[in-house]
Design a protein around this motif. Structure first.
Motif, short mmCIF file in Angstrom:
data_model
loop_
_atom_site.label_atom_id
_atom_site.label_comp_id
_atom_site.label_asym_id
_atom_site.label_seq_id
_atom_site.Cartn_x
_atom_site.Cartn_y
_atom_site.Cartn_z
N MET A 170 0.85 -1.19 0.00
CA MET A 170 0.00 0.00 0.00
C MET A 170 0.89 1.24 0.00
O MET A 170 2.03 1.18 0.45
N TYR A 171 0.35 2.33 -0.51
CA TYR A 171 1.13 3.57 -0.59
C TYR A 171 0.37 4.71 0.07
O TYR A 171 -0.85 4.83 -0.11
N MET A 172 1.12 5.56 0.79
CA MET A 172 0.60 6.86 1.20
C MET A 172 1.44 7.87 0.42
O MET A 172 2.62 8.07 0.70
N PHE A 173 0.80 8.45 -0.62
CA PHE A 173 1.51 9.38 -1.49
C PHE A 173 1.54 10.77 -0.85
O PHE A 173 0.55 11.23 -0.28
N ILE A 201 -2.48 10.93 0.06
CA ILE A 201 -3.51 10.02 -0.45
C ILE A 201 -3.05 8.59 -0.22
O ILE A 201 -1.94 8.22 -0.62
N LEU A 202 -3.90 7.78 0.41
CA LEU A 202 -3.62 6.37 0.64
C LEU A 202 -4.27 5.55 -0.47
O LEU A 202 -5.46 5.73 -0.75
N LEU A 203 -3.51 4.66 -1.11
CA LEU A 203 -4.10 3.76 -2.11
C LEU A 203 -3.70 2.32 -1.79
O LEU A 203 -2.52 1.99 -1.69
N GLY A 204 -4.71 1.47 -1.67
CA GLY A 204 -4.46 0.04 -1.58
C GLY A 204 -4.21 -0.51 -2.98
O GLY A 204 -4.41 0.17 -3.99
N MET A 205 -3.79 -1.77 -3.05
CA MET A 205 -3.50 -2.39 -4.33
C MET A 205 -4.74 -2.33 -5.23
O MET A 205 -5.85 -2.61 -4.78
N ALA A 206 -4.52 -1.95 -6.49
CA ALA A 206 -5.54 -1.84 -7.54
C ALA A 206 -6.35 -0.56 -7.46
O ALA A 206 -7.06 -0.21 -8.40
N GLU A 207 -6.27 0.17 -6.36
CA GLU A 207 -7.01 1.43 -6.28
C GLU A 207 -6.34 2.48 -7.16
O GLU A 207 -5.13 2.46 -7.37
N GLU A 225 6.54 11.13 -3.07
CA GLU A 225 7.12 10.15 -2.15
C GLU A 225 6.06 9.19 -1.63
O GLU A 225 4.86 9.48 -1.65
N ASN A 226 6.52 8.04 -1.16
CA ASN A 226 5.68 7.13 -0.38
C ASN A 226 6.10 7.26 1.07
O ASN A 226 7.26 7.06 1.41
N ILE A 227 5.14 7.63 1.94
CA ILE A 227 5.50 7.83 3.35
C ILE A 227 4.97 6.71 4.24
O ILE A 227 5.05 6.80 5.46
N LEU A 228 4.44 5.63 3.60
CA LEU A 228 3.87 4.55 4.41
C LEU A 228 4.93 3.48 4.67
O LEU A 228 5.56 2.98 3.74
N VAL A 229 5.11 3.12 5.91
CA VAL A 229 6.06 2.08 6.28
C VAL A 229 5.37 0.73 6.19
O VAL A 229 4.30 0.54 6.77
N GLN A 230 5.95 -0.19 5.42
CA GLN A 230 5.36 -1.53 5.32
C GLN A 230 6.47 -2.56 5.14
O GLN A 230 7.17 -2.55 4.13
N ASP A 231 6.63 -3.44 6.10
CA ASP A 231 7.70 -4.44 6.06
C ASP A 231 7.17 -5.86 5.89
O ASP A 231 7.94 -6.81 5.87
N PRO A 248 10.83 12.57 5.92
CA PRO A 248 10.56 12.40 4.49
C PRO A 248 10.40 10.93 4.13
O PRO A 248 10.94 10.06 4.80
N GLY A 249 9.67 10.69 3.04
CA GLY A 249 9.42 9.33 2.64
C GLY A 249 10.43 8.84 1.62
O GLY A 249 11.50 9.42 1.46
N THR A 250 10.06 7.77 0.92
CA THR A 250 10.92 7.22 -0.12
C THR A 250 10.52 7.86 -1.46
O THR A 250 9.35 7.80 -1.84
N PRO A 251 11.47 8.49 -2.16
CA PRO A 251 11.12 9.14 -3.43
C PRO A 251 10.67 8.13 -4.48
O PRO A 251 11.26 7.05 -4.61
#
Ligand SMILES: [Cu+2]
Length: 408
Positions: A170-173, A201-207, A225-231, A248-251
């Motif tokens: 998932m991404y938090m843009f 904006i949060l998007l789950g897969m396929a959104e 950037e993606n600012i959502l941490v997901q391991d 800051p997130g990951t560019p």
């Protein structure tokens, strides 16, 4: 024509197509190596075959991808996914009147951003682990298939069609300088009006989210950037309202902003009317069903049953509307639930009205652990089998799915 050495099947995500062209993961829809299948995408308003076409249901941002049994995860990961943008008189009018950005001479102002995560072997080939059943995560982000991309923009408004095309992430843009997002479409469909989303904006897969971004006052370099941490493939942890974030997130993409502000820019702003919405009303509802997605014996079940392509778990009647409750059985898992064929209208999310940008038409609704969405769906002119499933592709390949049939 299948030139691969594995079977495939093509699903047009968000499309309103006949059952036999939906790319269903049922045996008679697979295209085996060396064979072919003709698909029919009528690109006509939903309801047309019932003599009641509804152009308000015309889509804007579809995509298509592999949907073969067991192989959706690896095949989408290795490249079988792409956008399928469509337009109609209404959207062409918004562009012609200068409301939505599209293009200016040679300058493209309507730009797809398909975001995915990948892992590479030392020789640059793609690495995929078929035993990563929680959900496969990459450690390199690619946008439109490219790692560390950059894009030159003018000081004006752009429309970006954001698609989370990842298998399990998932991404938090967010823009590095906090540029605001103006959302104009959710999943396949333009919103009734442009909605201010703030800086993330949060998007789950396929959104999908079509957003308008105004670079007028931006610095010369801005990162999406993606600012959502997901391991873990299970999900990012936390809940939908308070996921773990990192700034800051990951560019993901570098935007190089050039020139002075452009005159006669697109006019869309918060509240601008886009596509009228035909709501599904409570007095149309003829049946209520609920579907709980849970885990048993190390595999996925819906309402305590394993997926069986030969069994329909719901048989809505053509020309009626129903209330479906989608429940995440919990356990720390996140599941974006995709319903084929028809848009669903989210009525309540965890008992409350959903945010405005999620309250019209969606084809995928993201459920965090324990979340519950109540949605209305109207079944129209496409009889036959369809499916609902989790769009974490490794969960989908592990049969987190149920079949339902529209019946006469
Ligand atoms: Cu799932």
């Amino acid at each position: 024509m299948n030139h691969l050495d594995v079977e495939t099947s093509v699903h047009q995500h968000g499309g309103h197509n006949p059952s036999n062209s939906d790319g269903l993961p049922i045996p008679d829809q697979l295209i085996f190596p060396g064979s072919f299948k003709d698909y029919c995408y009528p690109n006509e308003p939903a309801g047309a075959q019932d003599g009641d076409p509804d152009p308000n249901d015309n889509p804007s941002t579809l995509w298509y991808h592999d949907h073969a049994t067991d192989l959706t995860g690896p095949s989408v990961y290795h490249g079988l996914a792409a956008l399928y943008p469509t337009t109609d008189d209404l959207e062409d009018g918004l562009i012609a009147r200068g409301v939505l950005p599209s293009r200016d001479g040679d300058v493209l102002l309507d730009v797809p951003l398909v975001v995915q995560d990948r892992r590479f072997n030392a020789d640059g080939s793609l690495f995929y682990d078929p035993f990563e059943h929680d959900g496969f995560l990459g450690d390199v982000f690619v946008v439109n298939g490219k790692a560390q991309p950059f894009f030159r923009v003018q000081r004006r408004k752009y429309r970006f069609r954001l698609l989370n095309g990842s298998n399990a992430r998932m991404y938090m843009f967010r823009f590095s300088n906090g540029l605001p997002f103006l959302q104009v479409a959710a999943d396949s469909w333009l919103l009734p009006f442009a909605a201010a989303r703030g800086d993330r904006i949060l998007l789950g897969m396929a959104e999908r989210a079509d957003v308008v971004v105004d670079f007028r006052n931006a610095p010369s370099e801005v990162f999406l950037e993606n600012i959502l941490v997901q391991d873990s493939g299970r999900g990012p942890g936390g809940d939908l309202n308070n996921p773990d974030v990192r700034i800051p997130g990951t560019p993901l993409v570098k935007f190089i902003v050039e020139g002075s502000p452009v005159a006669n820019d697109a006019t869309v702003q918060a509240g601008t009317l886009l596509r009228p919405n035909t709501p599904i009303r409570a007095n149309e509802i003829v049946a209520s069903r609920s579907f709980e997605f849970n885990r048993s014996q190390g595999a996925w079940q819906v309402n305590g049953r394993f997926y069986d392509p030969e069994r329909a778990d719901a048989t809505p009647r053509r020309g009626t509307a129903e209330r479906w409750t989608l429940k995440n059985g919990g356990g720390g898992w996140w599941h974006p639930i995709h319903i084929h064929l028809e848009a669903h209208q989210v009525q309540r999310f965890n008992g409350r009205p959903p945010p405005v940008y999620n309250s019209f038409k969606k084809d995928t609704t993201l459920l965090g652990p324990g979340d519950e969405a109540e949605v209305f769906i109207r079944f129209r002119d496409r009889p036959g089998p369809f499916v609902t499933h989790c769009h974490n592709l490794e969960h989908e390949d592990d049969r987190m799915m149920f079949r339902w049939d529209v019946v006469a």
